[in-house]
Design a protein around this motif. Structure first.
Motif, short mmCIF file in Angstrom:
data_model
loop_
_atom_site.label_atom_id
_atom_site.label_comp_id
_atom_site.label_asym_id
_atom_site.label_seq_id
_atom_site.Cartn_x
_atom_site.Cartn_y
_atom_site.Cartn_z
N ASN A 36 -2.25 -7.02 11.50
CA ASN A 36 -2.39 -7.48 10.12
C ASN A 36 -1.58 -6.55 9.24
OD1 ASN A 36 -4.41 -9.61 10.48
ND2 ASN A 36 -5.76 -7.93 11.12
N VAL A 37 -0.70 -7.11 8.43
CA VAL A 37 0.15 -6.28 7.59
C VAL A 37 -0.11 -6.60 6.12
CG1 VAL A 37 2.53 -5.67 7.02
CG2 VAL A 37 1.89 -6.12 9.39
N MET A 38 -0.32 -5.55 5.34
CA MET A 38 -0.61 -5.73 3.91
C MET A 38 0.32 -4.84 3.10
SD MET A 38 -4.51 -5.13 4.91
CE MET A 38 -3.83 -4.10 6.17
N PRO A 39 0.77 -5.32 1.94
CA PRO A 39 1.60 -4.47 1.08
C PRO A 39 0.79 -3.30 0.52
CG PRO A 39 1.44 -6.72 0.20
CD PRO A 39 0.54 -6.65 1.38
N VAL A 40 1.48 -2.20 0.30
CA VAL A 40 0.83 -1.00 -0.21
C VAL A 40 1.44 -0.64 -1.56
CG1 VAL A 40 0.58 1.49 0.14
CG2 VAL A 40 0.25 -0.08 2.05
N ALA A 41 0.60 -0.32 -2.53
CA ALA A 41 1.10 0.12 -3.84
C ALA A 41 0.80 1.60 -3.98
CB ALA A 41 0.43 -0.67 -4.95
N GLN A 42 1.69 2.32 -4.67
CA GLN A 42 1.47 3.74 -4.93
C GLN A 42 0.90 3.83 -6.35
OE1 GLN A 42 3.17 6.08 -2.74
NE2 GLN A 42 4.38 4.61 -1.57
N ALA B 33 -1.14 6.75 -9.02
CA ALA B 33 -1.82 8.00 -9.35
C ALA B 33 -2.01 8.88 -8.12
CB ALA B 33 -3.16 7.72 -10.04
N GLY B 34 -0.96 9.05 -7.36
CA GLY B 34 -1.03 9.97 -6.23
C GLY B 34 -1.74 9.43 -5.01
N ASN B 35 -2.17 8.19 -5.07
CA ASN B 35 -2.85 7.60 -3.90
C ASN B 35 -2.19 6.29 -3.49
OD1 ASN B 35 -5.32 9.31 -5.12
ND2 ASN B 35 -5.55 8.96 -2.90
N LEU B 36 -2.56 5.84 -2.29
CA LEU B 36 -2.06 4.56 -1.80
C LEU B 36 -3.15 3.51 -2.00
CD1 LEU B 36 -0.53 5.67 1.63
CD2 LEU B 36 0.69 5.25 -0.51
N THR B 37 -2.74 2.34 -2.53
CA THR B 37 -3.69 1.24 -2.66
C THR B 37 -3.20 0.08 -1.81
OG1 THR B 37 -4.24 1.92 -4.89
CG2 THR B 37 -4.87 -0.31 -4.25
N ILE B 38 -4.06 -0.39 -0.92
CA ILE B 38 -3.68 -1.46 0.00
C ILE B 38 -4.14 -2.79 -0.58
CG2 ILE B 38 -3.99 -2.38 2.33
CD1 ILE B 38 -4.48 0.53 3.19
N ALA B 39 -3.24 -3.72 -0.67
CA ALA B 39 -3.58 -5.03 -1.23
C ALA B 39 -4.76 -5.62 -0.47
CB ALA B 39 -2.37 -5.96 -1.15
N GLY B 40 -5.81 -6.03 -1.20
CA GLY B 40 -6.95 -6.66 -0.57
C GLY B 40 -8.02 -5.67 -0.13
N LEU B 41 -7.62 -4.50 0.38
CA LEU B 41 -8.60 -3.56 0.92
C LEU B 41 -8.94 -2.44 -0.06
CD1 LEU B 41 -7.47 -3.23 4.66
CD2 LEU B 41 -9.26 -4.66 3.69
N GLY B 42 -8.00 -2.09 -0.95
CA GLY B 42 -8.29 -1.09 -1.96
C GLY B 42 -7.65 0.25 -1.68
N GLN B 43 -8.06 1.25 -2.51
CA GLN B 43 -7.43 2.57 -2.45
C GLN B 43 -7.91 3.34 -1.23
OE1 GLN B 43 -7.16 4.58 -6.23
NE2 GLN B 43 -7.46 6.56 -5.25
N VAL B 44 -6.98 4.09 -0.62
CA VAL B 44 -7.37 4.93 0.52
C VAL B 44 -7.11 6.39 0.17
CG1 VAL B 44 -7.06 3.18 2.29
CG2 VAL B 44 -5.11 4.59 1.59
N SER B 45 -7.67 7.27 0.98
CA SER B 45 -7.59 8.69 0.63
C SER B 45 -6.25 9.32 1.02
CB SER B 45 -8.74 9.43 1.30
OG SER B 45 -8.78 9.11 2.67
N ASP B 46 -5.42 8.58 1.80
CA ASP B 46 -4.11 9.11 2.15
C ASP B 46 -3.32 9.42 0.89
OD1 ASP B 46 -4.85 7.72 4.71
OD2 ASP B 46 -2.86 8.50 5.24
N PRO B 47 -2.63 10.55 0.88
CA PRO B 47 -1.80 10.85 -0.29
C PRO B 47 -0.61 9.89 -0.38
CG PRO B 47 -1.44 12.46 1.45
CD PRO B 47 -2.56 11.59 1.90
N ALA B 48 -0.13 9.69 -1.59
CA ALA B 48 0.99 8.78 -1.80
C ALA B 48 2.23 9.29 -1.08
CB ALA B 48 1.28 8.65 -3.29
N ARG B 49 2.97 8.38 -0.47
CA ARG B 49 4.25 8.72 0.14
C ARG B 49 5.24 7.65 -0.27
NH1 ARG B 49 2.33 8.56 5.95
NH2 ARG B 49 0.41 7.92 4.93
N ASP B 50 6.33 8.07 -0.87
CA ASP B 50 7.31 7.12 -1.41
C ASP B 50 7.78 6.13 -0.35
OD1 ASP B 50 7.13 8.24 -3.80
OD2 ASP B 50 8.94 9.50 -3.62
N THR B 51 7.87 6.64 0.88
CA THR B 51 8.49 5.81 1.90
C THR B 51 7.58 4.68 2.37
OG1 THR B 51 7.67 7.38 3.51
CG2 THR B 51 9.96 7.63 2.82
N VAL B 52 6.28 4.82 2.17
CA VAL B 52 5.36 3.82 2.70
C VAL B 52 5.39 2.54 1.87
CG1 VAL B 52 2.93 3.26 3.07
CG2 VAL B 52 3.83 5.49 3.76
N SER B 53 5.52 1.40 2.51
CA SER B 53 5.50 0.15 1.75
C SER B 53 4.44 -0.82 2.26
CB SER B 53 6.87 -0.51 1.79
OG SER B 53 7.08 -1.08 3.05
#
Ligand SMILES: Nc1ncnc2c1ncn2[C@@H]1O[C@H](COP(=O)(O)OP(=O)(O)O)[C@@H](O)[C@H]1O
Ligand SMILES: [Mg+2]
Lengths: 349, 263
Positions: free
Chosen positions: A238-244, A246-266
């Motif tokens: 299952n693949v979901m888009p990720v938004a960066q 305030a320093g965190n990653l937010t996964i479409a549909g699932l919400g914010q996760v504790s992983d720190p933001a990384r520019d490269t992650v999409s």
């Protein structure tokens, strides 16, 4: 010990770049698989090792020796061809003994080792059978015996099971694995069937368009695919888009996760069996999201649910064991789904 | 349509049916009604020295032609089936050309070429001409033999330790041999029956058809000619049937359909 070593190997068919800078080390005694969609260059790579294709650049070493000037008949490899290539004018025993002509075995010793080889592949007593009186599975066994009787350092198998029906294929997967452990020879298997590669291999190289996309053991490959393409090719992902934000990653549909933001992650990926649907009465656990059942497929032991989430365009696949007493949910039912952050994998694209 | 086919067949083969009829007829004139049964024309055959020597010449030429065109056919068919090379289509087209070219043109042009080159003609020039017209048949037969071999079989042999040469003997040859024999038989038959090229390109040693033709001028010899012709037709049919049987058996062995072919 490294049995096969390729470095910087390139190969063109006319203008088509079939092998692109292949670097690959295969260990002695390993069951190694080349996995990839049809046309990605697996057969070409295997034939290069066997000596049927010349390479334009790079080096190929087998057991430490450079193979540039060594023709196929003098390489310590033997091949099981996709068509099995059983000689139609010879019987089973003559087929298996074909390569023994140049050995220093006496006639009676040859008969003995041919008998042993046939016994090993479960064709005891088939020696006098004509080649064209064999079933697909038997032909495959003859091809195996014919190659193994020469005790090669490396056995090359080009989609050896793809012509067999499902039951026989599953049986042969286990048998091949057992055979490889028994003889201890390096096996290199070409397959487009990811399940087959996972079941049989010590390590797998996933190939796309003439390149190796990832080389890892089955568990790493499944749990930590190096790219979205690999993840989607092996099993269901299952693949979901990720938004960066305030320093965190937010996964479409699932919400914010504790992983720190990384520019490269999409994108983020998650496997169907690492998520679960919470049935009525079950308490919340791990991370929970509200969803709705959009579709389902009943497999007997399992049910695959397609669930829709707010803020996510595509649906997610969740697989649930059909445990005793567990109901099969209807399409349209609102449900809670449970997932864990450590099951996520992140992709660059 | 059917009546048409029958009419065509009768028109085509009626003369051949007449051949044995008069060969066994007890009369020196070739005319109905038949006079009675005799085998004396056949008995006379071996007693004519010019005839036996022409038979010998023909068999010699046909044998060498068969071997030559089959060997060349193996090379050409293998190249055509296995390899890709520049100019393959035009080259193959050129080799197959004698199939559609009138024999008289082949014969005359070869004669001109040989004479221009200052070569004296003889049995060798007949062999050259016959090889030229047999090649297309040899190649067609051998082409299908090679096409029916899975290339992986030859690779498997290499993989199992054989060289390219020993692979040819251990794998390729046993698999094409029905085609090989068929090619030999058909080339032999074509050469044995061929008249125009043999007529133009032979000198002192006539082949059997050329000798036959020369005897047609003597009416008293006609029954003997009929007997000889009968033997020739029977032998040709036998050889061609054998060739076709072998070709089909070869295809069946390779698990292929037995449709097509020349016969
Ligand atoms: N002999 C050949 N000539 C030209 N192209 C070829 C030849 N063999 C393979 N190819 C091309 O090279 C690519 C890789 O082929 P292959 O190694 O057979 O793929 P796979 O085994 O992964 O399905 C394909 O696109 C195929 O069309
Ligand atoms: Mg392939």
């Amino acid at each position: 010990m490294t049995m096969i070593s390729l470095s910087g190997v390139n190969k063109h068919y006319d203008s088509y770049h079939a092998l692109r800078n292949i670097d690959l080390d295969i260990e002695a005694g390993e069951f190694f698989s080349l996995l990839g969609p049809s046309g990605c260059g697996k057969t070409t790579l295997l034939r290069t090792i066997a000596g049927f294709e010349d390479i334009e650049s790079g080096t190929l070493k087998i057991a430490g020796a450079d193979m540039a000037e060594v023709p196929p008949n003098r390489r310590p490899t033997n091949m099981v061809f996709q068509s099995y290539a059983i000689f139609p004018h010879l019987n089973v025993a003559q087929n298996v003994a074909f390569g023994l002509r140049k050995s220093d075995l006496s006639k009676s010793e040859q008969t003995r080792v041919v008998g042993e080889a046939l016994e090993m592949v479960g064709l005891d007593g088939f020696g006098a059978r004509a080649a064209n009186a064999l079933s697909g599975g038997q032909r495959q066994r003859v091809a195996l015996a014919r190659a193994l009787v020469l005790k090669p350092k490396v056995l090359l198998l080009d989609e050896p099971l793809s012509a067999l029906d499902k039951k026989l294929r599953e049986q042969m997967q286990l048998e091949l694995r057992r055979l490889q452990r028994q003889v201890g020879i390096t096996f290199i298997l070409v397959t487009h069937d990811q399940e087959e590669a996972l079941i049989m291999s010590d390590r797998i190289a996933v190939m796309f368009e003439g390149q190796i996309a990832q080389l890892a053991d089955p568990q790493t490959l499944y749990r930590a695919p190096a790219s979205r393409k690999v993840g989607e090719f092996i099993g269901t992902m299952n693949v979901m888009p990720v938004a960066q934000n305030a320093g965190n990653l937010t996964i479409a549909g699932l919400g914010q996760v504790s992983d720190p933001a990384r520019d490269t992650v999409s994108h983020a990926g998650i496997r169907p069996e690492t998520m679960s649907i919470l049935f009525p009465g079950e308490p919340d656990r791990d991370r929970v999201a509200a969803a709705k059942i959009v579709d389902r497929a009943y497999y007997g032991d399992m049910t695959y649910y397609e669930v829709g989430l707010d803020g996510l365009d595509n649906t997610l696949t969740i697989s649930m064991k059909n445990l005793m007493g567990r109901e099969i949910l209807e399409i349209g039912t609102p449900v809670r789904i449970s997932w864990r952050e450590d099951a996520l994998v992140f992709f660059d694209q | 349509m059917r009546a048409y086919t029958w009419a065509y067949l009768i028109f085509l083969y009626a003369p051949i049916v007449l051949l044995p009829l008069f060969a066994f007829n007890d009369s020196t004139t070739i005319a109905f009604p038949l006079q009675g049964f005799t085998t004396k024309w056949f008995v006379q055959l071996p007693t004519i020295p010019a005839l036996t020597s022409s038979v010998w010449t023909s068999v010699k030429i046909a044998s060498i032609t068969a071997v030559l065109s089959t060997i060349l056919g193996v090379c050409a068919a293998r190249a055509a089936v296995r390899y890709r090379f520049i100019g393959k289509r035009p080259i193959m087209g050129l080799i197959m050309l004698p199939l559609v070219l009138p024999e008289i043109i082949v014969a005359v042009s070869l004669l001109v070429v040989f004479l221009q080159l200052g070569l004296s003609i003889g049995s060798w020039s007949v062999i050259a001409g016959h090889t030229l017209i047999c090649m297309p048949f040899a190649i067609s037969i051998l082409n299908s033999s090679f096409q029916n071999i899975d290339p992986a079989l030859e690779e498997a042999s290499l993989d199992l330790g054989e060289t390219r040469v020993s692979t040819f003997y251990r794998v390729t040859l046993p698999l094409i041999w029905p085609g090989l024999i068929a090619s030999l038989l058909i080339s032999f038959t074509i050469s044995l029956d061929e008249f125009i090229i043999a007529f133009f390109l032979s000198s002192t040693e006539p082949t059997l058809p050329v000798y036959l033709w020369s005897q047609l001028r003597f009416p008293t010899k006609l029954p003997v000619v009929m007997a000889l012709g009968t033997l020739l037709v029977c032998l040709s049919i036998l050889l061609l049937a054998l060739a076709e049987t072998l070709r089909r058996r070869g295809l069946r062995k390779a698990g292929q359909s037995t449709e097509g072919g020349f016969l």
